[in-house]
Each structure stands twice: as C-alpha cells, then as structure tokens.
Design an enzyme around this catalytic site. Sequence first.
Site, mmCIF file in Angstrom:
data_model
loop_
_atom_site.group_PDB
_atom_site.id
_atom_site.type_symbol
_atom_site.label_atom_id
_atom_site.label_comp_id
_atom_site.label_asym_id
_atom_site.label_seq_id
_atom_site.Cartn_x
_atom_site.Cartn_y
_atom_site.Cartn_z
ATOM 1 N N ASP A 13 24.734 14.231 -9.184
ATOM 2 C CA ASP A 13 25.707 13.159 -9.264
ATOM 3 C C ASP A 13 24.944 11.838 -9.142
ATOM 4 O OD1 ASP A 13 28.984 12.573 -7.703
ATOM 5 O OD2 ASP A 13 28.028 11.774 -9.491
ATOM 6 N N ASP A 29 32.527 21.460 -9.053
ATOM 7 C CA ASP A 29 31.711 21.482 -7.838
ATOM 8 C C ASP A 29 32.623 21.112 -6.677
ATOM 9 O OD1 ASP A 29 31.615 18.354 -8.300
ATOM 10 O OD2 ASP A 29 30.851 18.747 -6.267
HETATM 11 N N1 6OK Z 1 30.129 10.038 -9.948
HETATM 12 C C1 6OK Z 1 31.319 10.480 -9.491
HETATM 13 N N2 6OK Z 1 31.362 11.481 -8.583
HETATM 14 C C2 6OK Z 1 32.565 11.908 -8.102
HETATM 15 C C3 6OK Z 1 32.599 12.907 -7.101
HETATM 16 C C4 6OK Z 1 33.827 13.311 -6.604
HETATM 17 N N3 6OK Z 1 34.142 14.200 -5.595
HETATM 18 C C5 6OK Z 1 35.484 14.134 -5.517
HETATM 19 N N4 6OK Z 1 36.206 14.796 -4.624
HETATM 20 C C6 6OK Z 1 35.566 15.570 -3.561
HETATM 21 C C7 6OK Z 1 36.630 15.534 -2.510
HETATM 22 C C8 6OK Z 1 36.355 16.419 -1.391
HETATM 23 C C9 6OK Z 1 35.693 15.911 -0.268
HETATM 24 C C10 6OK Z 1 35.524 16.732 0.839
HETATM 25 C C11 6OK Z 1 36.030 18.052 0.819
HETATM 26 C C12 6OK Z 1 35.867 18.908 1.992
HETATM 27 C C13 6OK Z 1 37.196 18.911 2.761
HETATM 28 O O1 6OK Z 1 37.124 19.851 3.789
HETATM 29 C C14 6OK Z 1 36.677 18.535 -0.318
HETATM 30 C C15 6OK Z 1 36.844 17.717 -1.436
HETATM 31 N N5 6OK Z 1 36.058 13.308 -6.422
HETATM 32 C C16 6OK Z 1 35.028 12.748 -7.105
HETATM 33 C C17 6OK Z 1 35.014 11.773 -8.105
HETATM 34 C C18 6OK Z 1 33.774 11.341 -8.588
HETATM 35 C C19 6OK Z 1 33.686 10.295 -9.580
HETATM 36 O O2 6OK Z 1 34.706 9.736 -10.061
HETATM 37 N N6 6OK Z 1 32.460 9.902 -9.982
#
Ligand code: 6OK
Length: 369
Positions: A89, A263
């Site tokens: 990422d 992921d």
């Molecule tokens: N470059 C880029 N990377 C991302 C990574 C992301 N990751 C998420 N969500 C992860 C959310 C997430 C965070 C923590 C946990 C554990 C809970 O116990 C689970 C899901 N949304 C995301 C959006 C983006 C994005 O627009 N751009």
Amino acid sequence: MHWQKDAQCGQARAGWLHTRHGSVPTPTFMPVGTVGTVKGITMDNVRATGAGIVLGNTYHLMLRPTAERVQRLGGLHRMMDWPGPILTDSGGFQVMSLGPLRKMDEDGVTFRSHIDGSSHRLTPESSTDIQYKLDATITMAFDECPALPATKDALEASMERSMRWAARSREAFIARPGYGQFGIVQGGTEQDLRERSALALRKIGFEGYAIGGLAVGEGQELMFSTLDYTTPMLPEDQPRYLMGVGTPDDLLGAVMRGCDMFDCVMPSRAGRTARAYTERGTLNLRNARFAEDTRPISPEDDSPMAGRYSRAYLHHLFRANEMLGPMLLTLHNLAYYQRLMRQIRAAIVAGTLEQTAAELRQNWAKGDW
Ligand SMILES: Nc1nc2cc3nc(NCCc4ccc(CCO)cc4)[nH]c3cc2c(=O)[nH]1
C-alpha cells in the site's frame, strides 16, 4: 503483470494473476504483513495456509527499517523470505489513520512518525520510489482516503486531488515485465464522483484498479451499494482490489459484486486476541466453556495445525498468555480465509455461487457446532 479470467458467475470472476514472482488464483485474500512479517508466523506457514500474495506497507517500512535499508538487504522478498508476489500500500491511508500530526497540501503529506516523532514527507513520487526500493510486485498509487462522513464537496475535492496524484504516481512508476501498478478509485459513496474517478484512472491506464475509500465505517450495506455501481465502471479484463476488506461475509458479498483481491488485518489481529474464525462464525477461545472442549477449532480445518490442537489447549494458551496461542490461532484464521476463498472460487467455476453463498451464510449463522 496481467490477469486472466477463467470463469464468471453473475458478477463474480475466477481467474489468475500472473506476476514476476509467480501466479495466484483469484479471488484471493492477501494476509497483511505490514512491517515485513505476518505477525507471529513464518512465511513458510503463511504459504502452508494457502496464501499466494501478501501485503506490505510503505508507511511502516519507510519509517523502519527504511526503504533504503530494505533495498540494501536485497528487497522485501529476500529480507522476509517470501518468493511470492507482494503488494504494497502507498502510505496515504496509514498516514491519515496512524501518523500523529500530519499536514496535507497539493504536493503531498508531511507527518510525524508514530515511532519516534521524527518528521517525514510522502508525495506520489516518493511513495512510488519507496515501493520500487522495496521491490513491490504490485505498487499502489499514492492517494488520499477521506474519513467518512464527509460532505460531497469535501469528497469531490479529495477525489480530484487523488486523481492528480494518480497521474503523478503513474509518471513516477518504472514499468517492468511481471510488475504492475494499481490506480485507486475514490469518491466516497457518491455515484457520480466514483464514475469520474474510475474514468480518470482508466484514461491514465493501470495494470489493475483498487476500490479505496471504503471499509472506513460506512457499514456493509453502503459498501455493497457502492460496489454495485463502481465495479461495472472498471475494465472487465483487469483485476479489482477492494482495500481493507473484510469479514468472511464481506468477502463473499464483494466477490459477488465483481471484486477479485482483498486484504484485511481481521484474521491475523483476531488470532492475537483469541478470536477464531470458523465455518460456523467466530469463537472467543478465552471463554471458560472451552476449558475442556477437546474438539478441534473447526470441523473442516486444513491448516498446518489441523487436528493437532484442541480448543481446550488454545484456551489454556491464551489464559496463560503464552506466545504459542496467537501463533497457532493466526495460522488457523488465515487458513480459514484461504479455504473460504478456494470454496468461493470453485463455486464460480462450477456456476453454483448462489447456492454456495446461501450455504455459507446459513453455516455462519448456525453458531458453534
Ligand atoms: N491507499 C489506500 N489504502 C486503503 C486502505 C484501507 N483499509 C481500509 N479499511 C481497513 C479497515 C480496518 C481496520 C482495522 C480492522 C481491524 C478491526 O479489528 C479491520 C478493518 N480502507 C482502506 C482504504 C484505503 C484507501 O482508500 N487507499
């Protein structure tokens, strides 16, 4: 790199991702190896769970051990003993959700390290260069993931900046056979903004397209409705990566809406907190009811630890705060996610995805066996 489609069932696709570091069947779930390790387990064991591709993070690795050191150590593959493909990422999301004190401007983001407070800067160019030094198989464009809820004006301004950053990221990308770079669609839950973002990225041209800006608290219904109109805007013959997702039910629904790559930290983070993922939903193995439960965690467990450790033993390890607890349960959870993806892929190929989806949802709702 390139993706080939083998079969389709409704919106769901089954295919192969062919890269410089090997080929991976899709749909695929990428274990999260944030700082060059899938926490608590060896990469041999990650392979044994059935994983084909893992995720690393620009934000974390640039802070420690730095991209320059990883490059001097021969790149991420050699350093972490993982010969398969690695997707990294680009850092924008982590800066916004992790780095204390950050300042964003048109050129990029200045932030302080969550490790030692030192000041750092990420731009589309520097993020792309860091991912090159890491020798990432798949490089992500540098974008901004806006926090929800947000006004439409804020979402529009953020998406337009991310598209300008996508063009700069593509400009900075060094194309090599078997490697690729993905653009990231933004626009929140606004259909017209998502459309403009998808078209802008297709004009630039990438090897694959990620759907960003989701899994940020909008909830499954809004995530699915956004996917319903966003995936059809993306090229049929290229992979779609839904970032940060999700639970088993999220994965099933997103595959059925045309997503191919995923992921999420959930299975590995849950493995460290005694939460087991199974065909019948999740179990909290710290619960006293497991103290003398001699059954395996999942009836269909095919992980390297299958049939060797009882729920009672895992209960004991977590109660005793022993290292082996998180190690074994992380393995188990990742193996469950891989088994689920294989089941879903087989159903797409067989054309029985609707039926399989109903069975999976029924079992998840059943609760413990
Ligand atoms: N470059 C880029 N990377 C991302 C990574 C992301 N990751 C998420 N969500 C992860 C959310 C997430 C965070 C923590 C946990 C554990 C809970 O116990 C689970 C899901 N949304 C995301 C959006 C983006 C994005 O627009 N751009």
